[in-house]
Design a protein around this motif. Structure first.
Motif, PDB file in Angstrom:
ATOM      1  N   GLU A 210      10.043  39.239 -20.917  1.00 15.05           N
ATOM      2  CA  GLU A 210      10.602  37.915 -20.636  1.00 15.05           C
ATOM      3  C   GLU A 210      12.131  37.979 -20.560  1.00 15.05           C
ATOM      4  OE1 GLU A 210       9.175  34.968 -23.335  1.00 15.05           O
ATOM      5  OE2 GLU A 210       7.071  35.440 -22.921  1.00 15.05           O
ATOM      6  N   GLU A 211      12.754  38.752 -21.449  1.00 11.33           N
ATOM      7  CA  GLU A 211      14.212  38.926 -21.397  1.00 11.33           C
ATOM      8  C   GLU A 211      14.620  39.614 -20.103  1.00 11.33           C
ATOM      9  OE1 GLU A 211      15.980  40.867 -24.745  1.00 11.33           O
ATOM     10  OE2 GLU A 211      14.744  39.747 -26.176  1.00 11.33           O
ATOM     11  N   ASN A 212      13.868  40.660 -19.721  1.00 13.80           N
ATOM     12  CA  ASN A 212      14.183  41.368 -18.481  1.00 13.80           C
ATOM     13  C   ASN A 212      14.017  40.450 -17.266  1.00 13.80           C
ATOM     14  OD1 ASN A 212      14.952  43.781 -19.602  1.00 13.80           O
ATOM     15  ND2 ASN A 212      12.925  44.713 -19.451  1.00 13.80           N
ATOM     16  N   ALA A 213      12.980  39.610 -17.260  1.00 13.28           N
ATOM     17  CA  ALA A 213      12.777  38.674 -16.155  1.00 13.28           C
ATOM     18  C   ALA A 213      13.952  37.702 -16.069  1.00 13.28           C
ATOM     19  CB  ALA A 213      11.460  37.928 -16.327  1.00 13.28           C
ATOM     20  N   GLY A 214      14.443  37.248 -17.233  1.00  9.62           N
ATOM     21  CA  GLY A 214      15.616  36.371 -17.247  1.00  9.62           C
ATOM     22  C   GLY A 214      16.856  37.062 -16.723  1.00  9.62           C
ATOM     23  N   ARG A 215      17.053  38.328 -17.085  1.00  9.21           N
ATOM     24  CA  ARG A 215      18.207  39.090 -16.591  1.00  9.21           C
ATOM     25  C   ARG A 215      18.144  39.247 -15.068  1.00  9.21           C
ATOM     26  NH1 ARG A 215      17.115  42.896 -21.393  1.00  9.21           N
ATOM     27  NH2 ARG A 215      18.513  42.028 -22.962  1.00  9.21           N
ATOM     28  N   LEU A 216      16.961  39.554 -14.570  1.00 10.19           N
ATOM     29  CA  LEU A 216      16.803  39.698 -13.120  1.00 10.19           C
ATOM     30  C   LEU A 216      17.057  38.376 -12.407  1.00 10.19           C
ATOM     31  CD1 LEU A 216      13.661  41.997 -13.010  1.00 10.19           C
ATOM     32  CD2 LEU A 216      15.994  42.626 -12.401  1.00 10.19           C
ATOM     33  N   GLU A 217      16.610  37.285 -13.004  1.00 10.98           N
ATOM     34  CA  GLU A 217      16.830  35.953 -12.427  1.00 10.98           C
ATOM     35  C   GLU A 217      18.320  35.636 -12.370  1.00 10.98           C
ATOM     36  OE1 GLU A 217      15.973  32.558 -10.547  1.00 10.98           O
ATOM     37  OE2 GLU A 217      14.423  33.980 -11.182  1.00 10.98           O
ATOM     38  N   ARG A 218      19.037  35.866 -13.475  1.00 11.57           N
ATOM     39  CA  ARG A 218      20.480  35.595 -13.512  1.00 11.57           C
ATOM     40  C   ARG A 218      21.240  36.473 -12.524  1.00 11.57           C
ATOM     41  NH1 ARG A 218      19.341  35.387 -18.962  1.00 11.57           N
ATOM     42  NH2 ARG A 218      20.125  37.489 -19.319  1.00 11.57           N
ATOM     43  N   ALA A 219      20.789  37.708 -12.352  1.00  8.42           N
ATOM     44  CA  ALA A 219      21.467  38.623 -11.426  1.00  8.42           C
ATOM     45  C   ALA A 219      21.121  38.342  -9.969  1.00  8.42           C
ATOM     46  CB  ALA A 219      21.104  40.070 -11.765  1.00  8.42           C
ATOM     47  N   GLY A 220      20.037  37.615  -9.734  1.00  8.45           N
ATOM     48  CA  GLY A 220      19.627  37.330  -8.361  1.00  8.45           C
ATOM     49  C   GLY A 220      18.956  38.506  -7.684  1.00  8.45           C
ATOM     50  N   ALA A 221      18.258  39.325  -8.453  1.00 11.70           N
ATOM     51  CA  ALA A 221      17.584  40.503  -7.885  1.00 11.70           C
ATOM     52  C   ALA A 221      16.398  40.070  -7.025  1.00 11.70           C
ATOM     53  CB  ALA A 221      17.104  41.420  -9.005  1.00 11.70           C
ATOM     54  N   VAL A 222      16.273  40.672  -5.846  1.00 15.41           N
ATOM     55  CA  VAL A 222      15.192  40.318  -4.929  1.00 15.41           C
ATOM     56  C   VAL A 222      13.934  41.134  -5.174  1.00 15.41           C
ATOM     57  CG1 VAL A 222      16.745  39.509  -3.118  1.00 15.41           C
ATOM     58  CG2 VAL A 222      16.068  41.912  -3.158  1.00 15.41           C
ATOM     59  N   ALA A 223      14.071  42.264  -5.845  1.00 16.35           N
ATOM     60  CA  ALA A 223      12.930  43.135  -6.128  1.00 16.35           C
ATOM     61  C   ALA A 223      13.282  43.975  -7.345  1.00 16.35           C
ATOM     62  CB  ALA A 223      12.612  44.041  -4.944  1.00 16.35           C
ATOM     63  N   VAL A 224      12.288  44.713  -7.840  1.00 13.26           N
ATOM     64  CA  VAL A 224      12.535  45.583  -8.970  1.00 13.26           C
ATOM     65  C   VAL A 224      11.839  46.919  -8.729  1.00 13.26           C
ATOM     66  CG1 VAL A 224      10.595  44.714 -10.332  1.00 13.26           C
ATOM     67  CG2 VAL A 224      12.524  45.746 -11.492  1.00 13.26           C
ATOM     68  N   ILE A 225      12.510  47.992  -9.104  1.00 20.04           N
ATOM     69  CA  ILE A 225      11.924  49.325  -9.029  1.00 20.04           C
ATOM     70  C   ILE A 225      11.509  49.673 -10.446  1.00 20.04           C
ATOM     71  CG2 ILE A 225      12.325  51.752  -8.496  1.00 20.04           C
ATOM     72  CD1 ILE A 225      14.490  50.758  -6.516  1.00 20.04           C
ATOM     73  N   ALA A 226      10.189  49.771 -10.662  1.00 16.52           N
ATOM     74  CA  ALA A 226       9.658  49.981 -12.012  1.00 16.52           C
ATOM     75  C   ALA A 226       8.260  50.553 -11.900  1.00 16.52           C
ATOM     76  CB  ALA A 226       9.626  48.660 -12.781  1.00 16.52           C
ATOM     77  N   GLU A 227       7.752  51.015 -13.037  1.00 13.45           N
ATOM     78  CA  GLU A 227       6.353  51.412 -13.096  1.00 13.45           C
ATOM     79  C   GLU A 227       5.506  50.174 -12.829  1.00 13.45           C
ATOM     80  OE1 GLU A 227       5.337  54.455 -13.305  1.00 13.45           O
ATOM     81  OE2 GLU A 227       7.285  55.334 -13.765  1.00 13.45           O
ATOM     82  N   ALA A 228       4.341  50.337 -12.229  1.00 14.21           N
ATOM     83  CA  ALA A 228       3.522  49.209 -11.789  1.00 14.21           C
ATOM     84  C   ALA A 228       3.180  48.246 -12.919  1.00 14.21           C
ATOM     85  CB  ALA A 228       2.248  49.725 -11.128  1.00 14.21           C
ATOM     86  N   GLU A 229       2.819  48.768 -14.101  1.00 20.33           N
ATOM     87  CA  GLU A 229       2.432  47.877 -15.192  1.00 20.33           C
ATOM     88  C   GLU A 229       3.599  47.039 -15.705  1.00 20.33           C
ATOM     89  OE1 GLU A 229       3.096  52.049 -16.621  1.00 20.33           O
ATOM     90  OE2 GLU A 229       1.682  51.172 -15.223  1.00 20.33           O
ATOM     91  N   LEU A 230       4.815  47.582 -15.724  1.00 21.50           N
ATOM     92  CA  LEU A 230       5.974  46.812 -16.147  1.00 21.50           C
ATOM     93  C   LEU A 230       6.386  45.826 -15.064  1.00 21.50           C
ATOM     94  CD1 LEU A 230       8.346  46.202 -18.067  1.00 21.50           C
ATOM     95  CD2 LEU A 230       9.585  48.043 -16.934  1.00 21.50           C
ATOM     96  N   GLY A 231       6.368  46.281 -13.833  1.00 21.67           N
ATOM     97  CA  GLY A 231       6.814  45.446 -12.728  1.00 21.67           C
ATOM     98  C   GLY A 231       6.018  44.171 -12.568  1.00 21.67           C
ATOM     99  N   ALA A 232       4.723  44.200 -12.878  1.00 23.52           N
ATOM    100  CA  ALA A 232       3.884  43.020 -12.728  1.00 23.52           C
ATOM    101  C   ALA A 232       4.339  41.887 -13.644  1.00 23.52           C
ATOM    102  CB  ALA A 232       2.432  43.379 -13.021  1.00 23.52           C
TER     103      ALA A 232
END
Length: 183
Positions: A142-164
């Protein structure tokens, strides 16, 4: 020095420290120090990215650095040493694979443990004039999702289970495996 055959009385070829002046919007008088630093950093980044020539965006500076450093070690892990040229070669190859897989947008999250792969992907994103947003894969999703939201990231490069769990389109890091190696 004996530059141009003289010890003294030489005209300078140029000033030793050229200066760029960038004037931005005024900040309120009660601004915090971090706000001032951020404003200066944003002005500097906008100025550098608009420059033409070899000192433009970070990708161009990476290319120039790799050209100058050549065979010197750039990345050293327990079992592996890559020269600047090898690292640049892998980053360019990874950039091509990422360009085909990523949606359009300036910022891309990278949720990988610190490794050769994470460094290669970050450099590949810089070469494609994107901003890698590094996040800790061990942190709360949830913290990582918030960080990505604040940064305006359009996608994420991660292992499939984390990325979901991050609520963004996911590109798996196996895409970035160097030629002849398994991720």
């Amino acid at each position: 020095s004996f530059d141009r055959g003289k010890v003294l009385f030489k005209r300078p070829q140029r000033l030793p420290y050229p200066v760029d002046m960038i004037i931005g919007e005024p900040l309120p008088h009660d601004s915090e120090a971090w706000e001032v630093r951020n404003a200066v950093a944003e002005l500097l980044a906008a100025h550098r990215s608009s420059r033409k020539g070899p000192w433009g965006h970070l990708g161009r500076r990476l290319l120039l650095s790799a050209k100058q450093s050549g065979r010197r070690p750039a990345l050293v892990t327990g079992a592996l040493t890559w020269s600047h040229r090898r690292l640049l070669t892998e980053a360019v190859a990874t950039r091509a694979r990422l360009e085909a897989a990523l949606p359009r947008g300036e910022r891309v999250g990278v949720a990988l443990p610190l490794s050769r792969e994470a460094v290669t992907i970050s450099l590949a994103l810089c070469l494609s004039e994107r901003v890698p947003v590094m996040i800790d894969p061990e942190a709360d999703p949830e913290e990582n999702a918030g960080r990505l939201e604040r940064a305006g990231a359009v996608a994420v490069i991660a292992e499939a289970e984390l990325g979901a769990s991050l609520g963004r389109p996911v590109v798996t890091p196996g895409l970035a495996a160097p030629r002849g190696e398994v991720a």
